[in-house]
Scaffold this active site. Structure first.
Site, PDB file in Angstrom:
ATOM      1  N   HIS A 126      87.653  62.676 121.625  1.00 28.66           N
ATOM      2  CA  HIS A 126      87.826  63.221 120.274  1.00 28.66           C
ATOM      3  C   HIS A 126      87.908  64.737 120.380  1.00 28.66           C
ATOM      4  O   HIS A 126      87.089  65.359 121.052  1.00 28.66           O
ATOM      5  CB  HIS A 126      86.658  62.828 119.381  1.00 28.66           C
ATOM      6  CG  HIS A 126      86.646  63.577 118.088  1.00 28.66           C
ATOM      7  ND1 HIS A 126      87.653  63.437 117.157  1.00 28.66           N
ATOM      8  CD2 HIS A 126      85.776  64.489 117.578  1.00 28.66           C
ATOM      9  CE1 HIS A 126      87.390  64.238 116.127  1.00 28.66           C
ATOM     10  NE2 HIS A 126      86.269  64.890 116.363  1.00 28.66           N
ATOM     11  N   HIS A 162      89.622  68.647 118.382  1.00 26.33           N
ATOM     12  CA  HIS A 162      90.219  69.343 117.232  1.00 26.33           C
ATOM     13  C   HIS A 162      91.355  70.216 117.753  1.00 26.33           C
ATOM     14  O   HIS A 162      91.562  71.316 117.274  1.00 26.33           O
ATOM     15  CB  HIS A 162      89.153  70.186 116.529  1.00 26.33           C
ATOM     16  CG  HIS A 162      87.863  69.455 116.302  1.00 26.33           C
ATOM     17  ND1 HIS A 162      86.640  70.009 116.556  1.00 26.33           N
ATOM     18  CD2 HIS A 162      87.622  68.197 115.858  1.00 26.33           C
ATOM     19  CE1 HIS A 162      85.676  69.116 116.273  1.00 26.33           C
ATOM     20  NE2 HIS A 162      86.257  68.014 115.857  1.00 26.33           N
ATOM     21  N   GLU A 183      78.927  63.033 115.872  1.00 27.63           N
ATOM     22  CA  GLU A 183      80.108  62.176 115.725  1.00 27.63           C
ATOM     23  C   GLU A 183      80.192  61.065 116.783  1.00 27.63           C
ATOM     24  O   GLU A 183      81.270  60.545 117.051  1.00 27.63           O
ATOM     25  CB  GLU A 183      81.382  63.026 115.783  1.00 27.63           C
ATOM     26  CG  GLU A 183      81.536  63.952 114.596  1.00 27.63           C
ATOM     27  CD  GLU A 183      82.966  64.447 114.454  1.00 27.63           C
ATOM     28  OE1 GLU A 183      83.643  63.981 113.533  1.00 27.63           O
ATOM     29  OE2 GLU A 183      83.399  65.272 115.278  1.00 27.63           O
ATOM     30  N   HIS A 222      90.852  67.554 110.147  1.00 25.66           N
ATOM     31  CA  HIS A 222      89.790  67.478 111.152  1.00 25.66           C
ATOM     32  C   HIS A 222      90.325  67.581 112.587  1.00 25.66           C
ATOM     33  O   HIS A 222      90.093  68.584 113.245  1.00 25.66           O
ATOM     34  CB  HIS A 222      89.038  66.164 110.923  1.00 25.66           C
ATOM     35  CG  HIS A 222      87.880  65.942 111.833  1.00 25.66           C
ATOM     36  ND1 HIS A 222      87.008  64.897 111.687  1.00 25.66           N
ATOM     37  CD2 HIS A 222      87.455  66.597 112.935  1.00 25.66           C
ATOM     38  CE1 HIS A 222      86.080  64.931 112.624  1.00 25.66           C
ATOM     39  NE2 HIS A 222      86.344  65.958 113.395  1.00 25.66           N
TER      40      HIS A 222
HETATM   41 ZN   LIG Z   1      85.305  66.232 115.170  1.00 25.12          ZN
END
Ligand SMILES: [Zn+2]
Length: 240
Positions: free
Chosen positions: A98, A100, A79, A168
């Site tokens: 980033h 989750h 990613e 996500h």
């Molecule tokens: Zn991710």
């Protein structure tokens, strides 16, 4: 071509990864990056390593197409395009996280914005942005694993500091590593508080001016929180 990783950014980026793990924002997945200080088309990100295990030698330079520029044999994160396309789209952004983190997910899947419930999350301004990957890529594995999907995410982020990704997680941006780590931690804290408060009744969020004023105030206090988060890590070896 092999681009040297700027030495003064390596330790802060390793620490950012370890702090985000210690604070429960990332687990085996998730990542933090910082823009190269003198090559604006380059950013620094770990190779494919769990954030809590990132070491100095894992830090790698990438270009905006996701190519490795450093002498790095390990595979990259799938990613990395999240980071690449946000840096491409937003010249003001110097660091990206980033994750989750779990409390944010209910907002992402119900298309409800995170909004600042208290002064610590003034950076949320008038609310988080929302990204629907189906609109960009149809049915996918939900990961931002191409420049195309990264660019769609960056467009959804717009001028916001935080974008929720349906099904996500979320991505936050900032003007420094210390600021973006702070934002990732307090996006999760705000989500918990907002979820709890909405069961009690209508929430009075910070208005736009309150959010801006408290965000500016907190930016002047970042080293205080950062030093505490680093201390919590204890005696650690950044090479192992
Ligand atoms: Zn991710």
């Amino acid at each position: 071509m092999s681009l040297a990783v700027p030495a003064d950014l390596v330790d802060p980026l390793v620490l950012a990864n370890r702090i985000l793990y210690d604070q429960g924002v990332v687990d085996g997945l998730g990542h933090a990056s910082v823009r190269h200080p003198t090559e604006p088309g380059v950013f620094l990100l770990s190779c494919n390593r769990a954030p809590g295990l990132v070491r100095r030698q894992d830090i790698t330079c990438y270009d905006f197409d996701g190519n490795t520029l450093s002498d790095q044999k390990e595979r990259p994160y799938l990613e990395r395009f999240i980071h690449a396309e946000i840096y491409r789209e937003r010249p003001d952004v110097m660091a990206v996280v980033h994750s989750h983190s779990p409390s944010v997910i209910p907002f992402a899947i119900t298309h409800n914005a995170l909004k600042p419930v208290f002064h610590m999350s003034g950076f949320l301004g008038e609310g988080s942005a929302h990204f629907e990957i189906r609109e960009a890529g149809g049915n996918t594995d939900m990961l931002i694993s191409s420049s195309y999907l990264g660019a769609a995410l960056a467009r959804s982020l717009g001028r916001h500091s935080c974008v929720l990704m349906r099904g996500h997680g979320s991505t936050v941006v900032g003007t420094s590593l210390q600021q973006v780590v702070y934002r990732a931690i307090y996006a999760e804290v705000n989500a918990k508080l907002q979820l709890g408060a909405q069961a009690l009744g209508e929430i009075t969020f910070l208005n736009a001016e309150e959010a801006q004023l408290s965000s500016d105030m907190n930016d002047g206090q970042l080293p205080r929180s950062w030093s505490l988060w680093v201390r919590r890590l204890g005696e650690i070896d950044l090479d192992r």
